[in-house]
Write a protein that holds these residues in place. Structure first.
Motif, short mmCIF file in Angstrom:
data_model
loop_
_atom_site.label_atom_id
_atom_site.label_comp_id
_atom_site.label_asym_id
_atom_site.label_seq_id
_atom_site.Cartn_x
_atom_site.Cartn_y
_atom_site.Cartn_z
N GLY A 131 0.80 -1.22 0.00
CA GLY A 131 0.00 0.00 0.00
C GLY A 131 0.83 1.26 0.00
N THR A 132 0.16 2.39 -0.27
CA THR A 132 0.85 3.68 -0.34
C THR A 132 1.52 4.05 0.97
N LYS A 133 0.79 3.93 2.06
CA LYS A 133 1.32 4.30 3.38
C LYS A 133 2.54 3.46 3.72
N GLU A 134 2.47 2.16 3.47
CA GLU A 134 3.59 1.26 3.78
C GLU A 134 4.79 1.55 2.89
N ARG A 135 4.52 1.91 1.63
CA ARG A 135 5.62 2.22 0.71
C ARG A 135 6.36 3.48 1.15
#
Length: 304
Positions: free
Chosen positions: A58-62
């Motif tokens: 996901g975006t946040k994890e990336r």
């Protein structure tokens, strides 16, 4: 009798009642079928510990992976027209957007942020495949262009993490116009002498591959990532030939000069830091050296 019905019976029912287990505690690897505890999978950045298959991130994890200490500031993207063509298929386009926003918590498929990557201020755009297949529309194109403008203004490197199924059909020609727009933005970075690096993840296809996703100064791909323009069946039916095994996978493209590196997700930040320092003539990286090679053997082919 009321005491038995109201007190005793409910207590007995609670003892024998089947307790529901949350369905998000375990994740199944789509390649090997291994069940992985969600905390272990998150700690491994969504890389299967059994077969090393790279699942979607996901975006946040990336952002948390790439920016130092997971600290960054998102850059607001100007709002785009919600439904310029009044498109409708089984659902109205605004309804699809509403569902995708509720699912991801994002206004559109591309999010832009800036922060420090190994101590170097960097602008990063991440394309989220879970938002309508990461499709390229007006808002996504505007986000990519905005990221390039921010990098120009701050005089920083620009990194795009691409993941898309192509252009957004609900926006028709307006989505296709984002291809030349983003290409011009990349050219502006090149003329300013600022590094533009693309990280290709699974999948990166269609108009995204035909524009900004293949214009990086350095092209980095994750292991096993599907990268191409048209689908394999479409190509086979067009040329009337059987394509080789692994066609359009990251390792095949590396062998044929389409990408520069295939880098494991655990080594991505260190590789990006070294690449930026080489391109900007900065001193050596403060990150630990990788203990594993940047280019790994071909992982098991994903299950279709």
């Amino acid at each position: 009798m009321n005491w038995i019905n109201n007190v005793v019976r409910p207590k007995i029912q609670r003892v024998f009642k089947k307790r529901d287990t949350p369905d998000n505690l375990w994740a199944k690897c789509s390649n090997c079928g291994e069940m992985v505890f969600h905390r272990d999978l998150l700690a491994a950045l969504n890389v299967c510990p059994s077969c090393d298959f790279h699942m979607k991130l996901g975006t946040k994890e990336r952002f948390a992976q790439l920016f130092d200490n997971g600290e960054y500031e998102e850059i607001a993207v100007p709002e785009a027209p919600a439904d310029p063509l009044k498109f409708r298929d089984q659902k109205r386009y605004p309804e699809r957007l509403k569902d995708a926003r509720a699912k991801t918590g994002r206004p559109d498929s591309v999010t832009v942020a800036h922060g420090a990557l190994d101590g170097i201020e960097t602008v990063i755009s991440v394309q989220d495949f879970s938002f309508m297949g990461g499709s390229l529309g007006i808002a996504a194109g505007e986000a990519i262009v905005l990221g390039a403008r921010e990098a120009l203004e701050r005089k920083t490197p620009y990194i795009v993490v691409a993941a898309a199924g192509g252009a957004r059909m609900q926006e028709g020609i307006l989505s296709l116009m984002q291809m030349p727009r983003t290409t011009v933005a990349v050219q502006m970075l090149r003329e300013a002498g600022l590094p533009y690096i693309v990280v290709l993840t699974d999948p990166t296809t269609g108009g995204v591959t035909a524009s900004y996703a293949m214009l990086g100064d350095v092209q980095i791909a994750e292991p096993g990532a599907l990268i191409g323009f048209a689908g394999q069946r479409v190509i086979e039916q067009t040329i009337r030939e059987k394509l080789p095994q692994g066609f359009q996978r990251a390792e095949y493209l590396l062998e044929h000069g389409m990408v520069d590196m295939v880098v494991h997700r655990h080594e991505l930040k260190a590789t990006l830091a070294r690449t930026i320092r080489l391109l900007t003539h900065r001193p050596g990286s403060t990150l630990k050296q990788d203990t594993l090679p940047a280019v790994r053997p071909t992982p098991p082919a994903p299950v279709s």
